[in-house]
Design an enzyme around this catalytic site. Structure first.
Site, PDB file in Angstrom:
ATOM      1  N   LYS A  42     -93.918  55.293  15.558  1.00  0.00           N
ATOM      2  CA  LYS A  42     -93.940  56.635  14.979  1.00  0.00           C
ATOM      3  C   LYS A  42     -94.463  57.691  15.950  1.00  0.00           C
ATOM      4  O   LYS A  42     -94.136  58.877  15.830  1.00  0.00           O
ATOM      5  CB  LYS A  42     -94.801  56.647  13.725  1.00  0.00           C
ATOM      6  N   LYS A  68     -99.315  35.126  19.628  1.00  0.00           N
ATOM      7  CA  LYS A  68    -100.656  35.700  19.840  1.00  0.00           C
ATOM      8  C   LYS A  68    -100.639  37.227  19.803  1.00  0.00           C
ATOM      9  O   LYS A  68    -101.298  37.892  20.600  1.00  0.00           O
ATOM     10  CB  LYS A  68    -101.255  35.217  21.182  1.00  0.00           C
ATOM     11  N   ASP A 126     -77.014  41.916  22.932  1.00  0.00           N
ATOM     12  CA  ASP A 126     -75.793  41.949  22.128  1.00  0.00           C
ATOM     13  C   ASP A 126     -76.028  42.630  20.774  1.00  0.00           C
ATOM     14  O   ASP A 126     -75.078  43.141  20.169  1.00  0.00           O
ATOM     15  CB  ASP A 126     -75.296  40.522  21.859  1.00  0.00           C
ATOM     16  N   GLN A 132    -100.915  58.816  11.104  1.00  0.00           N
ATOM     17  CA  GLN A 132    -101.678  58.619  12.340  1.00  0.00           C
ATOM     18  C   GLN A 132    -100.941  59.224  13.532  1.00  0.00           C
ATOM     19  O   GLN A 132    -101.551  59.851  14.405  1.00  0.00           O
ATOM     20  CB  GLN A 132    -101.903  57.124  12.567  1.00  0.00           C
ATOM     21  N   SER A 146     -99.319  57.625   4.172  1.00  0.00           N
ATOM     22  CA  SER A 146    -100.533  56.827   3.988  1.00  0.00           C
ATOM     23  C   SER A 146    -100.735  55.867   5.154  1.00  0.00           C
ATOM     24  O   SER A 146    -101.615  55.010   5.117  1.00  0.00           O
ATOM     25  CB  SER A 146    -100.437  56.027   2.688  1.00  0.00           C
ATOM     26  N   GLY A 162     -86.968  54.921   5.591  1.00  0.00           N
ATOM     27  CA  GLY A 162     -86.137  56.100   5.390  1.00  0.00           C
ATOM     28  C   GLY A 162     -84.991  56.212   6.368  1.00  0.00           C
ATOM     29  O   GLY A 162     -84.041  56.949   6.141  1.00  0.00           O
TER      30      GLY A 162
END
Length: 324
Positions: free
Chosen positions: A55, A279, A175, A86, A81, A183
């Site tokens: 984002k 990990k 590929d 952020q 939210s 959205g």
């Protein structure tokens, strides 16, 4: 060629604009994942992006473009939210502008704290999706703020498309790409750029069970036409039932008609595999992409489609409340 007002060149310009501020995220491979999938998997690590998700790309491009376009921009407002909130808080901080983020009262405190940590002013609202829009509209009018929505915005989509520029530079032999969708901002941007670079590449959407996205792509109609609704899923980053007015026609034209709908237990399994075998810490929306890569549907597809990109869209999971 432009897609509903967004051209490939817009994505190229977006990368030029934001590259000094964001990470060029790495691509991981995993032998055990390849064996389980039956394909060569390449994981694009957007959980290592600024603010912990892809984002940041779209938010920063939209904020910087608005600052250029508007002579006197008093600040920004959005609703979220999680990851977009952020990202907008961080992007506004980079641009030196105030930011207001509307958040439901019941949102996890860890997410509220993260948004505040990037310098945004948090405004709480009610539980219903419409409450967010109403609160944003009020703030926008009272303070003359620029509204940057989470996905249905040309500059946001162009910013998300920068992932394709990086990914196909890192792995030119891809590929297909598996992309989680809410959205549709991420998947639209990726499809526009990837198809421009490599027209025969396939872009597959990944959703929780119940979104009816395949029906949408085949009919060209949005999967839900009423007020905003949420799916009942642990993958909070992709729980929105609707795709956007801008994103739907882009995806109808460019995305593959076959959609990977994944169950909740498979999402958890995808997350656990990433935690235990690779990990890395990923959120449930990214776990959905891993689940699609391990699905019977992918195994049944054209065996010559060997190199599959998997978008690990974010890592903002509350480690004190994991879905298992």
């Amino acid at each position: 060629m432009a897609k509903d007002g967004i051209a490939f060149n817009d994505v190229v310009k977006a990368l030029q604009k934001i590259s000094q501020f964001i990470h060029k995220t790495p691509v991981l491979t995993c032998t055990q994942a390849d064996k389980r999938s039956g394909r060569n998997l390449f994981f694009k690590c957007e959980f290592q992006q600024k603010t912990g998700s892809f984002k940041a790309r779209g938010a920063l491009n939209a904020v910087l473009r608005a600052k250029e376009r508007l002579a006197n921009c008093p600040g920004f407002v959005t609703h979220s939210s999680g990851n977009h909130g952020q990202a907008m808080a961080w992007a506004s901080q980079v641009a030196g502008a105030p930011c207001y983020v509307v958040v439901p009262q019941m949102a996890p405190e860890v997410k509220k704290s993260a948004i505040r940590g990037y310098g945004a002013r948090l405004v709480e609202c009610g539980a219903q999706p419409q409450d967010r829009y109403d609160a944003c509209d009020k703030l926008q009018k009272e303070k003359n703020l620029e509204f940057i929505p989470p996905y249905d915005h040309f500059d946001v989509i162009a910013g998300q498309g920068t992932i394709s520029l990086e990914f196909l530079d890192q792995v030119p032999s891809l590929d297909a790409i598996l992309v989680p969708i809410s959205g549709g901002g991420l998947s639209s941007g990726i499809a526009i750029a990837a198809k421009a670079i490599k027209p025969d590449i396939k872009v597959y959407l990944v959703t929780p069970r119940g979104k009816k996205m395949e029906e949408c792509l085949r009919s060209g109609k949005r999967p839900w036409h009423g007020p905003p609704q949420y799916l009942d899923t642990i993958a909070d980053g992709i729980r929105l039932q609707q795709t956007g007015l801008i994103t739907t026609p882009i995806l109808t034209e460019l995305a593959e008609k076959e959609v990977f709908e994944v169950d909740e237990e498979d999402i958890v399994d995808g997350m656990k595999f990433a935690f235990e075998r690779m990990k890395v810490v990923i959120e449930a929306a990214a776990g959905a992409s891993v689940a699609a890569a391990f699905s019977d549907r992918l195994r049944a597809m054209d065996p010559t489609m060997t190199n599959i990109g998997v978008i690990l869209c974010g890592g903002n999971v509350d480690i004190n409340h994991l879905p298992w």
